[in-house]
Each structure stands twice: as C-alpha cells, then as structure tokens.
Design an enzyme around this catalytic site. Structure first.
Site, PDB file in Angstrom:
ATOM      1  N   ASN A 206       0.609  -1.082   0.007  1.00 34.36           N
ATOM      2  CA  ASN A 206       0.031  -0.052   0.009  1.00 34.36           C
ATOM      3  C   ASN A 206       1.105   1.154  -0.036  1.00 34.36           C
ATOM      4  O   ASN A 206       1.482   1.555   1.240  1.00 34.36           O
ATOM      5  CB  ASN A 206      -0.735   0.260   1.196  1.00 34.36           C
TER       6      ASN A 206
ATOM      7  N   SER B  90       3.029  -1.976  10.434  1.00 29.53           N
ATOM      8  CA  SER B  90       4.429  -2.122  10.599  1.00 29.53           C
ATOM      9  C   SER B  90       5.111  -3.201  10.198  1.00 29.53           C
ATOM     10  O   SER B  90       6.204  -3.817  10.941  1.00 29.53           O
ATOM     11  CB  SER B  90       4.879  -1.743  11.977  1.00 29.53           C
TER      12      SER B  90
ATOM     13  N   GLY C 141       2.147   2.124  10.897  1.00 25.85           N
ATOM     14  CA  GLY C 141       3.250   3.307  10.540  1.00 25.85           C
ATOM     15  C   GLY C 141       3.869   3.657  11.829  1.00 25.85           C
ATOM     16  O   GLY C 141       4.438   4.821  12.115  1.00 25.85           O
TER      17      GLY C 141
ATOM     18  N   LYS D  46       0.047   4.093  -0.504  1.00 25.98           N
ATOM     19  CA  LYS D  46      -0.762   5.440   0.233  1.00 25.98           C
ATOM     20  C   LYS D  46      -0.516   6.747  -0.861  1.00 25.98           C
ATOM     21  O   LYS D  46      -0.283   6.538  -2.047  1.00 25.98           O
ATOM     22  CB  LYS D  46      -0.182   5.577   1.514  1.00 25.98           C
TER      23      LYS D  46
ATOM     24  N   GLU E  98      -7.362   4.511   7.619  1.00 25.57           N
ATOM     25  CA  GLU E  98      -7.064   6.095   7.379  1.00 25.57           C
ATOM     26  C   GLU E  98      -8.246   6.747   6.669  1.00 25.57           C
ATOM     27  O   GLU E  98      -8.540   7.773   6.753  1.00 25.57           O
ATOM     28  CB  GLU E  98      -5.844   6.195   6.367  1.00 25.57           C
TER      29      GLU E  98
ATOM     30  N   GLU F  43      -5.652  -5.075  10.411  1.00 26.76           N
ATOM     31  CA  GLU F  43      -4.769  -3.978  10.761  1.00 26.76           C
ATOM     32  C   GLU F  43      -4.799  -3.336  12.085  1.00 26.76           C
ATOM     33  O   GLU F  43      -5.803  -2.395  11.923  1.00 26.76           O
ATOM     34  CB  GLU F  43      -4.706  -3.269   9.663  1.00 26.76           C
TER      35      GLU F  43
ATOM     36  N   HIS G 180      -9.901   0.969   4.527  1.00 27.18           N
ATOM     37  CA  HIS G 180      -8.516   1.230   5.294  1.00 27.18           C
ATOM     38  C   HIS G 180      -8.625   2.146   6.565  1.00 27.18           C
ATOM     39  O   HIS G 180      -9.741   3.258   6.303  1.00 27.18           O
ATOM     40  CB  HIS G 180      -7.638   1.718   4.325  1.00 27.18           C
TER      41      HIS G 180
HETATM   42  C1  PEP Z   1      -1.075   0.331   5.986  1.00 28.79           C
HETATM   43  O1  PEP Z   1      -1.276   1.514   6.133  1.00 28.79           O
HETATM   44  O2  PEP Z   1      -1.901  -0.520   5.556  1.00 28.79           O
HETATM   45  C2  PEP Z   1       0.118  -0.238   6.637  1.00 28.79           C
HETATM   46  C3  PEP Z   1       0.167  -1.397   7.421  1.00 28.79           C
HETATM   47  O3  PEP Z   1       1.230   0.722   6.964  1.00 28.79           O
HETATM   48  P1  PEP Z   1       2.454   0.393   7.731  1.00 28.79           P
HETATM   49  O4  PEP Z   1       3.169  -1.104   7.072  1.00 28.79           O
HETATM   50  O5  PEP Z   1       3.269   1.526   7.518  1.00 28.79           O
HETATM   51  O6  PEP Z   1       2.346   0.046   9.139  1.00 28.79           O
END
Ligand code: PEP
Length: 258
Positions: free
Chosen positions: A9, A214, A174, A11, A98, A168, A96
């Site tokens: 992803n 992460s 992040g 983003k 976000e 998630e 997601h």
């Molecule tokens: C994500 O935004 O789906 C995600 C898992 O981000 P990160 O790997 O940076 O934690």
C-alpha cells in the site's frame, strides 16, 4: 492451500518517476515469484503506468486504494469499479483505517464498496482493525467482528478467493509497533471463524487473511509462520524496493501452530 499475498500500500506517495524506478527495482529483486501473489496498490495517478509495467508478470497484480460504489455520474473526484478495471486493477483496498478516520467511511460505505467491487469482478481487500483505546479496553474481537459483519453481511460470495481481509490494528500502522505473531494469529483466526459462520467452512478456508501494521523485512518470516496468516498488507516498508522484495521473498518457517 491458500496462496499467500504480499500487498504494497503506497498510500499518497511517489511521483511517476519514483514509481517507475521502484517497480523496476522490485521486479529485478523479486521476480519471478512462485507460490505467492504480489499486489501493488499505487495512488490513482500511477495506476495505468504501474499496470503497464506489470503486464505479463505472472503473480503480480494491481490494486486501487479506494473505490466508489456508483457506476458513473455526477460524483466529482470519485472512481467507479469499472474505471478501476479499465486501469488494469484486479483488486481494491476497502475500509483502510485512514479512510475510516480521515474520510469518515462507515461500515455501511464499506458494504456498498465491497458489493460494487465484487459485482465488477474486483477482489476487495477489506481492512478491519481496532484502535489502541479499544485494544486496551479489551474490545479487539468485538470491534473487528462488527467491522467484518458490517461490510460483508448479506454479500453473495461463491468462492473465497474473491475476497481478501486484512487485519490491521490501527496502533500498529506506521508506528513501528507490530502485533506479536501469536496475537495477530489469534485475531485472524477469530475473523476466519466468523467468515465460516457467515459463508460456510469451504469459503472460510479459501479466503486470504492478511496482517498489516509495521510489517518489515525483519518480522515477515515469523508472521508468515502462523497457520492463519496468509500474507501481509505493507505500508511504509513497501516504498523501498529492497525491503519489500525481502518481504515478498519471505522465508517460510516451520508453522507456528495455534
Ligand atoms: C497500512 O497502511 O496498511 C500499513 C500497514 O502501514 P505500515 O506498514 O506502514 O504500518
């Protein structure tokens, strides 16, 4: 046997030039791949070019990060499932955290998006996950099940390989904090049981359930050793070719049976 998925992803990152370089470097380091699928999820302005770069690359797929559920019309700024297909997408991320947090997407919106995606032959990658506050209040199970049911209730699903679910935890996105493999496995197996209740055991055994939050080169192997974790949705670490290539080329370890 479920084929693992490693999804990137990106983003709201990368220029066209940066994306071109990233895809070239990634394909050098992680192609060909077998026994796993790689899904790249660029922002909208990159879809066509990234799709072209993946043409003929077996086991690589293109996904959008969002979709609107209407077919066409006066919806300024939105893209329909058919438009995503037109760009070469086979998958789309839905719900997601976000989007839920900054764009106020609800479970009802996710339901409409999942339905529209499926009707247009796009595989939804449905994201669910709890906040830190919910986690600390021991509400993880309740929260993720409500999100799953809200997005999937009443959907018609003839085959489990037409749906991907990403667990998630928001506190892990992040932040550099990852759920433990055991913790992720536990929540993901709860989700798989719920898919079985909703759609039957056969479908539940086919649906791919990913972990996201992460994920990096140095934790992918232990996550992928878990029985119910079928892959990863990767944000930050997918923006560097070598790191994401290492994730794609994860080393299968002896299974951490649950
Ligand atoms: C994500 O935004 O789906 C995600 C898992 O981000 P990160 O790997 O940076 O934690």
């Amino acid at each position: 046997m479920r084929t693992p998925i490693l999804a990137a992803n990106w983003k709201m990152n990368l220029s066209r030039r940066e994306a071109k370089n990233l895809v070239e470097d990634l394909l050098k380091a992680a192609y060909p791949v077998s026994g796993r699928e790689v899904v790249l999820c660029p922002s909208f302005h990159l879809l066509t070019e990234v799709g072209a770069a993946l043409q003929g690359r077996a086991n690589y797929f293109l996904a959008a990060q969002n979709v609107y559920w209407k077919e066409s019309g006066a919806y300024t700024g939105e893209l329909s499932p058919a438009m995503l297909r037109d760009c070469g997408c086979t998958h789309v991320i839905i719900g997601h955290s976000e989007r839920r947090a900054y764009f106020h997407e609800t479970d009802k919106d996710c339901h409409s998006k999942v339905e529209a995606a499926m009707q247009n032959n796009l595989v939804p990658i449905l994201c669910v996950g709890e906040s830190l506050e919910q986690r600390e209040a021991d509400k993880t199970r309740e929260v993720v099940l409500a999100q799953l049911q809200g997005a999937l209730k009443g959907q018609s699903l003839s085959s489990g390989d037409r749906l991907v679910i990403a667990y998630e935890p928001i506190w892990a996105i992040g932040t550099g904090k990852t759920d433990t493999p055991e913790g992720a496995e536990q929540t993901i197996s709860v989700l798989r049981q719920e898919v079985a209740t909703m759609f039957g055991e056969r479908i539940a055994q086919q649906v791919r359930l990913l972990y996201g939050g992460s994920v990096k080169a140095d934790n992918i192997d232990s996550l992928m050793a878990c029985t119910n974790i079928d892959g990863a949705l990767v944000g930050g670490a997918s923006l560097k070719a070598d790191g994401f290539a290492r994730i794609v080329n994860y080393q299968a370890q002896a299974s951490l049976a649950n």
